[in-house]
Design an enzyme around this catalytic site. Structure first.
Site, PDB file in Angstrom:
ATOM      1  N   ARG A  86      35.732  37.889  39.434  1.00 46.70           N
ATOM      2  CA  ARG A  86      34.892  38.993  39.879  1.00 46.70           C
ATOM      3  C   ARG A  86      34.218  39.633  38.661  1.00 46.70           C
ATOM      4  O   ARG A  86      34.783  39.686  37.579  1.00 46.70           O
ATOM      5  CB  ARG A  86      35.722  40.060  40.610  1.00 46.70           C
ATOM      6  N   TYR A 216      31.536  32.422  42.779  1.00 46.59           N
ATOM      7  CA  TYR A 216      32.980  32.685  42.737  1.00 46.59           C
ATOM      8  C   TYR A 216      33.413  33.529  43.948  1.00 46.59           C
ATOM      9  O   TYR A 216      32.779  34.537  44.277  1.00 46.59           O
ATOM     10  CB  TYR A 216      33.367  33.403  41.430  1.00 46.59           C
ATOM     11  N   LYS A 225      36.265  41.398  49.526  1.00 46.07           N
ATOM     12  CA  LYS A 225      36.201  42.614  48.709  1.00 46.07           C
ATOM     13  C   LYS A 225      35.018  43.475  49.132  1.00 46.07           C
ATOM     14  O   LYS A 225      35.106  44.700  49.145  1.00 46.07           O
ATOM     15  CB  LYS A 225      36.079  42.240  47.235  1.00 46.07           C
ATOM     16  N   HIS A 245      43.745  48.000  49.618  1.00 46.39           N
ATOM     17  CA  HIS A 245      44.031  46.744  48.902  1.00 46.39           C
ATOM     18  C   HIS A 245      45.544  46.522  48.951  1.00 46.39           C
ATOM     19  O   HIS A 245      46.229  46.691  47.946  1.00 46.39           O
ATOM     20  CB  HIS A 245      43.522  46.888  47.461  1.00 46.39           C
ATOM     21  N   SER A 267      44.942  43.328  41.500  1.00 44.73           N
ATOM     22  CA  SER A 267      44.687  41.889  41.600  1.00 44.73           C
ATOM     23  C   SER A 267      45.612  41.118  40.665  1.00 44.73           C
ATOM     24  O   SER A 267      45.829  41.527  39.520  1.00 44.73           O
ATOM     25  CB  SER A 267      43.238  41.604  41.194  1.00 44.73           C
ATOM     26  N   CYS A 269      48.807  40.658  40.649  1.00 39.50           N
ATOM     27  CA  CYS A 269      50.083  41.300  40.286  1.00 39.50           C
ATOM     28  C   CYS A 269      51.179  40.943  41.279  1.00 39.50           C
ATOM     29  O   CYS A 269      52.200  41.643  41.372  1.00 39.50           O
ATOM     30  CB  CYS A 269      49.923  42.808  40.227  1.00 39.50           C
ATOM     31  N   ASP A 294      46.548  40.675  51.096  1.00 42.87           N
ATOM     32  CA  ASP A 294      45.581  41.307  50.184  1.00 42.87           C
ATOM     33  C   ASP A 294      44.971  42.604  50.720  1.00 42.87           C
ATOM     34  O   ASP A 294      44.697  43.498  49.939  1.00 42.87           O
ATOM     35  CB  ASP A 294      44.456  40.306  49.873  1.00 42.87           C
ATOM     36  N   ARG A 385      42.023  29.304  42.104  1.00 45.96           N
ATOM     37  CA  ARG A 385      42.411  29.865  43.403  1.00 45.96           C
ATOM     38  C   ARG A 385      42.674  28.794  44.456  1.00 45.96           C
ATOM     39  O   ARG A 385      42.155  27.688  44.378  1.00 45.96           O
ATOM     40  CB  ARG A 385      41.269  30.755  43.918  1.00 45.96           C
TER      41      ARG A 385
HETATM   42  C1  OXD Z   1      41.337  40.185  43.826  1.00 41.40           C
HETATM   43  C2  OXD Z   1      41.507  39.140  44.849  1.00 41.40           C
HETATM   44  O1  OXD Z   1      40.649  39.948  42.819  1.00 41.40           O
HETATM   45  O2  OXD Z   1      42.222  39.386  45.834  1.00 41.40           O
HETATM   46  O3  OXD Z   1      41.891  41.271  44.029  1.00 41.40           O
HETATM   47  O4  OXD Z   1      40.899  38.066  44.719  1.00 41.40           O
HETATM   48 MN    MN Z   2      42.915  41.402  45.896  1.00 44.01          MN
END
Ligand code: OXD
Ligand code: MN
Length: 601
Positions: A86, A216, A225, A245, A267, A269, A294, A385
């Site tokens: 991102r 991406y 998002k 989130h 993100s 984590c 998410d 990913r």
């Molecule tokens: C993020 C994702 O970047 O979920 O938070 O991809």
């Molecule tokens: Mn996320």
């Protein structure tokens, strides 16, 4: 460039699911006039459509087919090396005034931004196919469900959105032909995948997103998002619900008592790992199930918060995923998965750092170059990913499609902190919990471009995703709390505290069940705790650590409050509040003063 494949021409019966809604048709015509595609492909979400698009993507090198025996029906996509995460610096919230976007968002004036984007989009799809993707976020019959359309010139986006959302006819049916229905307008074009022309722009007041110059996921799967969080949070405040989130998981005791918790971690984590947690042997009969990994959309019902997962799939970080860290994820991504930017082995399998078993003797790395274990570069990009349907998850919660959502007993905040923050503690009440969320911080990860490992404040893990003024967002949290007669209890966790030797003190992964169990005990009114200046902390015997190989000193360290570190932490809270200018609320300042008072000598 491999992403910029030419137009495709489907046989009859594919690509012709034109919606009946005139407002949608008019908008699509307007975008087509601007971008001038060779043809328009109207997606219906069918299997036939999928098969056709996969075959074309393989032909045009957008996807590489993996070994059918190793990972059935799965594909590898390589994004441009300049386009792997991102881009927060090129993400804009284009509200009418700068104040509405607030101090944490990049703001751009909507009129000028539309004009700039129009120039970039002019003729951008010449010689290419323009796809129109209808989709629903949330279970189709949920009062929280939202409809979106994404126009894109990327087949990878179509195939990914097919996994990540409820896509196709189901959305057209739900939308119907009411010209005044609420739906999100999303426009995406790869352009020439040039970071100089990469902009992710949100127009909350028009329910519109325009994303250009990237391929991406986080920048281009506009459902995620962009709609579910940035536009979603804006709509949520207006309509009195919450877009967060957060993962959502269910936890069931051997006696069949079930609770749901939602957890906001930044993100990369460990939201996906926590959402798919497998309890250790000691917790025989306990079951953890995944609602979402998410995003949570929550609304008030009977004085409680109920949550749905708006998504239909997982877009998760691959490196580090293994049978040890997350065997449910490993099973989920064993088939019907699109991988992005992982390594390709000589026998057509995928590989990444941290996968079970040793590295292959030779592979092709995420950039398409030869790789061996002697290479200095990583084989898989750190933000590579998987995109996989949630149906693949063996731990999927049975109520994931329940339109009314699942009742939330606890909200958990957490970040990646090497020091200061204890393993777990509980807020005194809702407003104190809002303070915990508002001041949370985490070390940055590869999910966004920029430095990794820098501690930054990331309120409610929403710093990159709150679509309006952060002060109004904090107020919205406080306002929601006032309407809850049975609010979730709020907790903070930190799996990442390190000892003096620089090693993690807590084993994490499945062992996080021990922390979750304490949280559930607290929800049931049975768990013990000690009052501390930061909140309720588990006492030495309140966490069930039986059969866990952990040093007693490590447990003490995990739960301790170091006064010097907390003095610094409280100063950092104030610094953060100051950086927000005038937006921080009196209530949060009051909470800060109370916290500071607790650390007075
Ligand atoms: C993020 C994702 O970047 O979920 O938070 O991809
Ligand atoms: Mn996320």
């Amino acid at each position: 460039m491999k992403n910029l494949a030419p137009a495709i021409f489907p046989p009859k019966g594919i690509g012709d699911a034109k919606p009946a809604n005139k407002a949608v048709l008019d908008w699509v015509q307007e975008i087509a006039k601007l971008t001038q595609p060779e043809n328009i492909f109207w997606c219906d979400g069918s299997e036939r459509e999928k098969d056709f698009l996969i075959a074309e993507s393989v032909k045009q090198n957008v996807l590489i087919e993996l070994n059918e025996k190793k990972v059935p029906r799965s594909y590898l996509h390589r994004s441009s090396p300049n386009d792997v995460a991102r881009v927060e610096q090129f993400t804009f919230v284009c509200t009418r005034t700068k104040e509405e976007a607030g101090p944490t968002n990049n703001w751009a004036e909507p009129g000028e931004t539309y004009a700039k984007l129009q120039e970039l989009l002019r003729g951008a799809m010449r010689g290419r196919t323009m796809f129109v993707i209808p989709y629903i976020m949330g279970p189709a019959d949920s009062p929280l469900a939202k409809i979106g359309f994404e126009i894109t010139d990327s087949k990878y986006v179509v195939l990914s959105l097919r996994i990540m959302t409820r896509m196709g006819q189901i959305a057209l049916k739900r939308l119907g032909n009411d010209p005044d229905a609420e739906w999100n307008r999303g426009v995406h074009s790869l352009l020439d995948v040039n970071p100089e022309r990469r902009f992710i722009c949100h127009f909350p007041q028009d329910n519109t997103i325009i994303s250009v110059g990237s391929g991406y996921g986080g920048n281009v799967l506009l459902s995620k998002k962009c709609l579910a969080l940035r536009i979603g949070s804006y709509l949520a405040r207006k309509q009195n619900w919450m877009a967060e989130h957060m993962l959502i998981l269910g936890v069931e005791s051997p006696e069949g008592h079930k609770h749901y918790v939602a957890a906001a971690f930044p993100s990369a984590c460990g939201k996906t790992n926590f959402a798919m947690l497998i309890p250790p042997a000691h917790f025989k009969g306990w079951k953890v199930t995944t609602v979402g990994d998410d995003i949570a959309w929550m609304r008030i019902r009977d004085g409680r918060l109920y949550a749905v997962n708006p998504e239909n799939g997982y877009f998760g970080v691959v490196p580090g995923t293994s049978n040890k860290s997350n065997s449910n994820a490993m099973r989920s991504i064993a088939h019907d998965t699109i991988y992005t930017n992982v390594a390709l082995t000589d026998d057509g399998d995928v590989w990444w750092e941290g996968k079970d078993g040793g590295p292959p003797a030779h592979a092709i790395d995420w950039r398409g170059n030869d790789w061996t274990p002697q290479s200095t570069e990583k084989a898989a990009h750190p933000n590579s990913r998987f995109t996989t349907p949630m149906r693949n998850n063996p731990a999927l919660d049975p109520d994931v499609e329940k339109g009314e959502g699942v009742p939330i007993s606890a909200i958990i905040f957490g970040g990646r902190r090497s020091d200061t923050v204890p393993l777990v503690y509980q807020a005194f009440d809702w407003n104190h919990g809002v303070y915990l969320g508002a001041t949370m911080a985490s070390e940055t990860t590869a999910a966004a471009t920029g430095a990794v490992g820098r501690v930054r404040r990331d309120p409610m893990a929403m710093l990159p995703f709150c679509g309006y003024d952060i002060g109004d967002y904090f107020q919205h949290w406080l306002d929601i709390g006032k309407q809850l007669t049975n609010p979730p209890l709020i907790f903070n966790v930190n799996w990442f505290r390190k000892g003096a030797d620089g090693k993690f003190l807590w084993p994490g992964f499945g062992e996080n069940m021990r922390v979750l169990k304490w949280i559930i005990d607290r929800c049931e009114g049975s768990g013990g705790a000690l009052k501390s200046p930061v909140g309720w902390l588990p006492g030495p015997h309140d966490l069930d650590l039986a059969e866990l190989d952990i040093d007693h000193n490590a447990v003490d360290e995990l739960l301790c409050l170091d006064h010097e570190e907390w003095q610094k932490e409280i100063a950092a809270h104030q610094e953060f509040f100051d950086s927000l200018g005038g937006v921080v609320l009196q209530e949060l300042q009051k909470q800060r003063e109370q916290l500071a008072a607790g650390f007075q000598p």
